[in-house]
Design a protein around this motif. Structure first.
Motif, PDB file in Angstrom:
ATOM      1  N   ALA A  22       0.820  -1.204   0.000  1.00 38.90           N
ATOM      2  CA  ALA A  22       0.000   0.000   0.000  1.00 38.90           C
ATOM      3  C   ALA A  22       0.856   1.257   0.000  1.00 38.90           C
ATOM      4  CB  ALA A  22      -0.913   0.018   1.230  1.00 38.90           C
ATOM      5  N   ASP A  23       0.399   2.259  -0.735  1.00 40.73           N
ATOM      6  CA  ASP A  23       0.964   3.609  -0.674  1.00 40.73           C
ATOM      7  C   ASP A  23       2.456   3.640  -0.969  1.00 40.73           C
ATOM      8  OD1 ASP A  23      -1.537   4.884   0.116  1.00 40.73           O
ATOM      9  OD2 ASP A  23      -1.276   3.802   2.001  1.00 40.73           O
ATOM     10  N   GLY A  24       2.907   2.757  -1.873  1.00 42.89           N
ATOM     11  CA  GLY A  24       4.276   2.877  -2.362  1.00 42.89           C
ATOM     12  C   GLY A  24       4.381   4.068  -3.300  1.00 42.89           C
ATOM     13  N   ASN A  25       5.561   4.665  -3.367  1.00 45.90           N
ATOM     14  CA  ASN A  25       5.731   5.856  -4.211  1.00 45.90           C
ATOM     15  C   ASN A  25       7.185   5.957  -4.651  1.00 45.90           C
ATOM     16  OD1 ASN A  25       5.740   8.340  -5.461  1.00 45.90           O
ATOM     17  ND2 ASN A  25       4.606   9.385  -3.841  1.00 45.90           N
ATOM     18  N   SER A  26       7.421   5.785  -5.950  1.00 46.77           N
ATOM     19  CA  SER A  26       8.788   5.890  -6.475  1.00 46.77           C
ATOM     20  C   SER A  26       9.031   7.212  -7.193  1.00 46.77           C
ATOM     21  CB  SER A  26       9.064   4.732  -7.438  1.00 46.77           C
ATOM     22  OG  SER A  26       8.230   4.812  -8.577  1.00 46.77           O
ATOM     23  N   THR A  27       8.157   8.187  -6.986  1.00 48.00           N
ATOM     24  CA  THR A  27       8.331   9.484  -7.637  1.00 48.00           C
ATOM     25  C   THR A  27       9.724  10.035  -7.358  1.00 48.00           C
ATOM     26  OG1 THR A  27       5.969   9.965  -7.454  1.00 48.00           O
ATOM     27  CG2 THR A  27       7.445  11.842  -7.791  1.00 48.00           C
ATOM     28  N   GLY A  28      10.399  10.444  -8.427  1.00 47.93           N
ATOM     29  CA  GLY A  28      11.746  10.984  -8.292  1.00 47.93           C
ATOM     30  C   GLY A  28      12.850   9.960  -8.431  1.00 47.93           C
ATOM     31  N   GLU A  29      12.513   8.658  -8.371  1.00 51.42           N
ATOM     32  CA  GLU A  29      13.518   7.619  -8.574  1.00 51.42           C
ATOM     33  C   GLU A  29      13.883   7.562 -10.057  1.00 51.42           C
ATOM     34  OE1 GLU A  29      15.039   5.774  -6.450  1.00 51.42           O
ATOM     35  OE2 GLU A  29      13.865   5.855  -4.590  1.00 51.42           O
ATOM     36  N   ARG A  30      15.163   7.755 -10.360  1.00 49.39           N
ATOM     37  CA  ARG A  30      15.571   7.807 -11.765  1.00 49.39           C
ATOM     38  C   ARG A  30      16.397   6.599 -12.204  1.00 49.39           C
ATOM     39  NH1 ARG A  30      11.916  10.487 -11.951  1.00 49.39           N
ATOM     40  NH2 ARG A  30      11.737  12.729 -12.319  1.00 49.39           N
ATOM     41  N   ALA A  31      16.889   5.802 -11.265  1.00 52.29           N
ATOM     42  CA  ALA A  31      17.688   4.632 -11.637  1.00 52.29           C
ATOM     43  C   ALA A  31      16.871   3.703 -12.536  1.00 52.29           C
ATOM     44  CB  ALA A  31      18.150   3.881 -10.397  1.00 52.29           C
ATOM     45  N   GLU A  32      17.480   3.218 -13.594  1.00 49.85           N
ATOM     46  CA  GLU A  32      16.850   2.296 -14.542  1.00 49.85           C
ATOM     47  C   GLU A  32      15.581   2.870 -15.161  1.00 49.85           C
ATOM     48  OE1 GLU A  32      18.436  -0.231 -15.499  1.00 49.85           O
ATOM     49  OE2 GLU A  32      19.340  -1.379 -13.867  1.00 49.85           O
ATOM     50  N   GLY A  33      15.479   4.187 -15.205  1.00 49.84           N
ATOM     51  CA  GLY A  33      14.340   4.816 -15.850  1.00 49.84           C
ATOM     52  C   GLY A  33      13.148   5.081 -14.956  1.00 49.84           C
ATOM     53  N   GLY A  34      13.228   4.688 -13.683  1.00 48.13           N
ATOM     54  CA  GLY A  34      12.150   4.988 -12.746  1.00 48.13           C
ATOM     55  C   GLY A  34      10.988   4.022 -12.825  1.00 48.13           C
ATOM     56  N   GLY A  35       9.891   4.375 -12.164  1.00 50.28           N
ATOM     57  CA  GLY A  35       8.704   3.529 -12.112  1.00 50.28           C
ATOM     58  C   GLY A  35       8.780   2.516 -10.983  1.00 50.28           C
ATOM     59  N   GLY A  36       7.730   1.695 -10.897  1.00 49.40           N
ATOM     60  CA  GLY A  36       7.672   0.684  -9.843  1.00 49.40           C
ATOM     61  C   GLY A  36       7.412   1.295  -8.492  1.00 49.40           C
ATOM     62  N   GLY A  37       6.213   1.840  -8.304  1.00 49.68           N
ATOM     63  CA  GLY A  37       5.908   2.525  -7.046  1.00 49.68           C
ATOM     64  C   GLY A  37       5.968   1.620  -5.840  1.00 49.68           C
ATOM     65  N   ALA A  38       5.478   0.385  -5.986  1.00 52.15           N
ATOM     66  CA  ALA A  38       5.551  -0.582  -4.882  1.00 52.15           C
ATOM     67  C   ALA A  38       6.748  -1.507  -5.043  1.00 52.15           C
ATOM     68  CB  ALA A  38       4.271  -1.396  -4.799  1.00 52.15           C
ATOM     69  N   ILE A  39       6.929  -2.055  -6.253  1.00 60.33           N
ATOM     70  CA  ILE A  39       8.000  -3.027  -6.490  1.00 60.33           C
ATOM     71  C   ILE A  39       8.680  -2.729  -7.822  1.00 60.33           C
ATOM     72  CG2 ILE A  39       8.575  -5.461  -6.812  1.00 60.33           C
ATOM     73  CD1 ILE A  39       6.128  -6.206  -5.200  1.00 60.33           C
ATOM     74  N   PHE A  40       9.999  -2.712  -7.802  1.00 64.98           N
ATOM     75  CA  PHE A  40      10.798  -2.618  -9.025  1.00 64.98           C
ATOM     76  C   PHE A  40      11.655  -3.876  -9.137  1.00 64.98           C
ATOM     77  CE2 PHE A  40      14.542  -1.864 -11.492  1.00 64.98           C
ATOM     78  CZ  PHE A  40      14.124  -1.082 -12.556  1.00 64.98           C
ATOM     79  N   VAL A  41      11.644  -4.496 -10.328  1.00 61.65           N
ATOM     80  CA  VAL A  41      12.435  -5.706 -10.558  1.00 61.65           C
ATOM     81  C   VAL A  41      13.160  -5.579 -11.884  1.00 61.65           C
ATOM     82  CG1 VAL A  41      12.350  -8.181 -11.056  1.00 61.65           C
ATOM     83  CG2 VAL A  41      10.933  -7.238  -9.233  1.00 61.65           C
ATOM     84  N   ARG A  42      14.451  -5.884 -11.856  1.00 62.91           N
ATOM     85  CA  ARG A  42      15.177  -6.128 -13.099  1.00 62.91           C
ATOM     86  C   ARG A  42      15.966  -7.420 -12.947  1.00 62.91           C
ATOM     87  NH1 ARG A  42      19.899  -2.894 -16.582  1.00 62.91           N
ATOM     88  NH2 ARG A  42      19.683  -4.284 -18.373  1.00 62.91           N
ATOM     89  N   GLY A  43      15.789  -8.333 -13.909  1.00 64.35           N
ATOM     90  CA  GLY A  43      16.571  -9.564 -13.943  1.00 64.35           C
ATOM     91  C   GLY A  43      16.002 -10.668 -13.078  1.00 64.35           C
ATOM     92  N   GLY A  44      16.643 -11.845 -13.118  1.00 65.81           N
ATOM     93  CA  GLY A  44      16.201 -12.991 -12.339  1.00 65.81           C
ATOM     94  C   GLY A  44      14.810 -13.435 -12.756  1.00 65.81           C
ATOM     95  N   ARG A  45      14.010 -13.837 -11.758  1.00 64.82           N
ATOM     96  CA  ARG A  45      12.620 -14.221 -11.969  1.00 64.82           C
ATOM     97  C   ARG A  45      11.769 -13.543 -10.904  1.00 64.82           C
ATOM     98  NH1 ARG A  45      11.184 -18.877 -14.400  1.00 64.82           N
ATOM     99  NH2 ARG A  45       9.232 -17.741 -14.688  1.00 64.82           N
ATOM    100  N   PHE A  46      10.465 -13.363 -11.244  1.00 64.88           N
ATOM    101  CA  PHE A  46       9.571 -12.668 -10.329  1.00 64.88           C
ATOM    102  C   PHE A  46       8.158 -13.184 -10.529  1.00 64.88           C
ATOM    103  CE2 PHE A  46       6.806  -8.788  -9.654  1.00 64.88           C
ATOM    104  CZ  PHE A  46       6.863  -8.823  -8.269  1.00 64.88           C
ATOM    105  N   LYS A  47       7.427 -13.369  -9.398  1.00 69.37           N
ATOM    106  CA  LYS A  47       5.997 -13.680  -9.487  1.00 69.37           C
ATOM    107  C   LYS A  47       5.256 -13.107  -8.291  1.00 69.37           C
ATOM    108  CE  LYS A  47       6.021 -18.355  -7.419  1.00 69.37           C
ATOM    109  NZ  LYS A  47       5.685 -19.784  -7.632  1.00 69.37           N
ATOM    110  N   VAL A  48       3.946 -12.913  -8.496  1.00 64.33           N
ATOM    111  CA  VAL A  48       3.039 -12.358  -7.488  1.00 64.33           C
ATOM    112  C   VAL A  48       1.875 -13.316  -7.325  1.00 64.33           C
ATOM    113  CG1 VAL A  48       1.531 -10.434  -6.895  1.00 64.33           C
ATOM    114  CG2 VAL A  48       3.637 -10.000  -8.187  1.00 64.33           C
ATOM    115  N   VAL A  49       1.561 -13.705  -6.086  1.00 66.50           N
ATOM    116  CA  VAL A  49       0.461 -14.638  -5.827  1.00 66.50           C
ATOM    117  C   VAL A  49      -0.395 -14.107  -4.672  1.00 66.50           C
ATOM    118  CG1 VAL A  49      -0.173 -17.006  -5.240  1.00 66.50           C
ATOM    119  CG2 VAL A  49       1.924 -16.588  -6.544  1.00 66.50           C
ATOM    120  N   ASN A  50      -1.705 -14.067  -4.879  1.00 68.99           N
ATOM    121  CA  ASN A  50      -2.661 -13.703  -3.827  1.00 68.99           C
ATOM    122  C   ASN A  50      -2.209 -12.484  -3.034  1.00 68.99           C
ATOM    123  OD1 ASN A  50      -5.160 -14.253  -2.393  1.00 68.99           O
ATOM    124  ND2 ASN A  50      -3.870 -14.749  -0.637  1.00 68.99           N
ATOM    125  N   SER A  51      -2.003 -11.395  -3.743  1.00 69.37           N
ATOM    126  CA  SER A  51      -1.554 -10.161  -3.090  1.00 69.37           C
ATOM    127  C   SER A  51      -2.373  -8.983  -3.591  1.00 69.37           C
ATOM    128  CB  SER A  51      -0.064  -9.931  -3.360  1.00 69.37           C
ATOM    129  OG  SER A  51       0.721 -10.908  -2.702  1.00 69.37           O
TER     130      SER A  51
END
Length: 401
Positions: A206-235
Motif C-alpha cells: 500500500a501507498d508505495g511511491n517511487s516518484t523521483g527515482e531515476r535509476a533504470e528509468g524509474g517507475g515501480g511505485g511498490a516493487i521494481f524488478v530487473r533480472g532474475g525471476r519474479f511472481k506475485v500470488v494472492n496479493s
C-alpha cells in the motif's frame, strides 16, 4: 561482460520515426456500439503457456505437492483477485510452500514487526514469513527493502494474509536489480540470469511511491524488478504511485525489466487498485512477458500527457491505464481476469501493448475488460486496448466493452 545501460532498452520505444503507436496519429479506434464478445470453444479453454514463451522451470519456487494458488487457512483474511476466474494455474505460478521458513520477521507481536526487520530479512534472502501476532498489521516502511543478489537464490516474502507493507506515500517498498552493483554482481550477464527468484505472496502493498527515482528509468511505485525471476500470488496493491509524467516510465504497482530467458512474470489471484503513474497504472515493463491469471485490475490511471515518444511541447506518457508493455520479443496472456474502470489520458485505457519488432502476441481468455476509456487512441474493435504486434489480440470467451 557488463550489461548495456538501460538507455539502450529505452531506445526500443523510440526506434523508427513516427511510430504510429505512440501519438495521436495512431489508428482511430472508436468504441464499437456493442461489446466485443469472443465465444469460448466447445469443451472450454485449455490453459497453456503464452505463445512463444519458454517451458516452465521448477526453479522459480514451486509449491508443495497439491499446493493451491490460494492461501491456506492460516493465511488470514486476505482474499485478492478474481475468485471466479477459473483459469488453470501452472505449477511454477502457484504459491511457494513456506511451512519451513528460512527466517521469520517478528516475535509474536505487532511491535516486533518493523521496517528494519523487513529490510534485514529481504537482504538476507531465503523463505521469509511473519509472526506479528493474531491480528492484521501494517508495517510502515522507513526504507526500501532491497534484495541482495548473492543471497537466495530464492527470496520469498509471505505475509500470511495479515501483513500490509506501506510505503507511507513516500517511498518504494521493494527493489530487486541484478544489474545494480550496489546489490552485488553475481554473473557477467546480469541482464539474463536465473537468480534471484523473487516471490511475493499473501501480502498487501500500500501507498508505495517511487516518484523521483531515476535509476533504470524509474517507475515501480511498490516493487521494481530487473533480472532474475519474479511472481506475485494472492496479493493486493492499493494506492501506489510513480512519476506522473514521462514517455516510458511506468508501473504504479510493479515495474519489470529483463527476466531470465524471457520467461514470464506470473501474476496470480491478485488485485491492483487505485494506482497512478505516467504510464501503467498497475503494471509496466519493457521487453518482458506476462501471464496474468484470475486477477482484478481496477481504478488505475495513466496520467501522463503526450504519449511515447512525447509530442512536441509535452512531457510524455499517458498510456496503459492498467497495463503498459513495450519493447521486443514479449507476449502477454490474460486469463480469468477482470480489468475495469481504468483510464488512460492517451492510449489503451486497459492495456497498451507495443511490440517494436512486431513479433509480440497477446491472448485474452475468459476475461472481462469493461469501462476502460482511452482518451487519445485505441485499436478499432478492441475497446480499452491499443495494440501493435504480430497479429490482432486473440480473444476467447471474453468480453470487451
Amino acid at each position: 561482460m557488463r550489461v548495456k545501460p538501460l538507455v539502450a532498452l529505452l531506445a526500443l520505444t523510440v526506434a523508427g520515426t513516427g511510430l504510429p503507436a505512440c501519438g495521436r496519429s495512431a489508428p482511430d479506434g472508436g468504441t464499437p456500439p456493442a461489446p466485443v464478445v469472443a465465444p469460448a470453444p466447445s469443451g472450454g479453454v485449455a490453459a497453456t503457456s503464452p505463445t512463444g514463451a519458454p517451458a516452465a522451470r521448477s526453479g522459480l519456487g514451486g509449491p508443495a505437492a497439491g499446493a493451491s494458488p490460494r492461501p491456506s487457512a492460516k493465511a488470514g483474511a486476505l482474499r485478492a483477485g478474481n475468485p471466479g476466474g477459473g483459469a488453470d494455474v501452472p505449477a511454477e505460478a502457484r504459491a511457494v510452500d513456506t511451512s519451513k521458513p528460512t527466517r521469520t520477521i517478528g516475535s509474536g507481536t505487532a511491535a516486533s514487526c518493523t521496517s528494519a526487520a523487513v529490510v534485514k530479512a529481504v537482504a538476507a534472502g531465503g523463505v521469509i514469513t511473519f509472526d506479528c501476532g493474531p491480528d492484521p498489521v501494517t508495517i510502515r516502511m522507513t526504507a526500501t527493502a532491497k534484495v541482495r543478489n548473492a543471497n537466495g537464490p530464492r527470496v520469498v516474502l509471505d505475509g500470511g494474509g495479515k501483513v500490509t507493507l506501506s510505503g507511507q506515500g513516500r517511498r518504494r517498498i521493494l527493489y530487486m536489480n541484478t544489474c545494480d552493483g550496489a546489490q552485488g554482481w553475481t554473473t557477467s550477464h546480469c541482464q539474463n540470469q536465473d537468480h534471484p527468484q523473487l516471490t511475493v505472496q499473501n501480502l498487501t502493498f500500500a501507498d508505495g511511491n517511487s516518484t523521483g527515482e531515476r535509476a533504470e528509468g524509474g517507475g515501480g511505485g511498490a516493487i521494481f524488478v530487473r533480472g532474475g525471476r519474479f511472481k506475485v500470488v494472492n496479493s493486493r496493491f492499493v494506492r501506489n504511485r510513480c512519476d506522473r509524467t514521462g514517455p516510458d516510465l511506468g508501473g504504479a504497482a510493479v515495474r519489470v525489466l529483463s527476466q531470465y530467458g524471457n520467461k514470464p512474470v506470473y501474476v496470480v489471484g491478485s488485485t491492483f487498485d487505485g494506482g497512478v503513474c505516467a504510464n501503467g497504472g498497475a503494471l509496466s515493463s519493457i521487453g518482458v512477458s506476462w501471464v496474468v491469471l484470475n486477477s482484478l485490475l481496477s481504478d488505475n490511471r495513466a496520467v501522463g500527457t503526450g504519449a511515447n515518444p512525447a509530442r512536441a511541447g509535452t512531457p510524455g506518457g499517458g498510456s496503459g491505464g492498467a497495463i503498459y508493455c513495450d519493447g521486443d520479443g514479449f507476449t502477454v496472456r490474460i486469463a480469468g481476469t477482470v480489468i475495469e474502470g481504468n483510464k488512460a489520458n492517451e492510449g489503451g485505457g486497459a492495456v497498451f501493448f507495443v511490440s517494436n519488432d512486431r513479433t509480440g502476441t497477446m491472448r485474452i481468455e475468459n476475461s472481462t475488460l469493461r469501462r476502460n476509456p482511452s482518451d487519445g487512441f485505441e485499436t478499432r474493435g478492441y475497446p480499452g486496448i491499443f495494440f501493435l504486434g504480430a497479429r490482432n489480440p486473440t480473444l476467447t470467451g471474453s468480453t470487451l466493452s
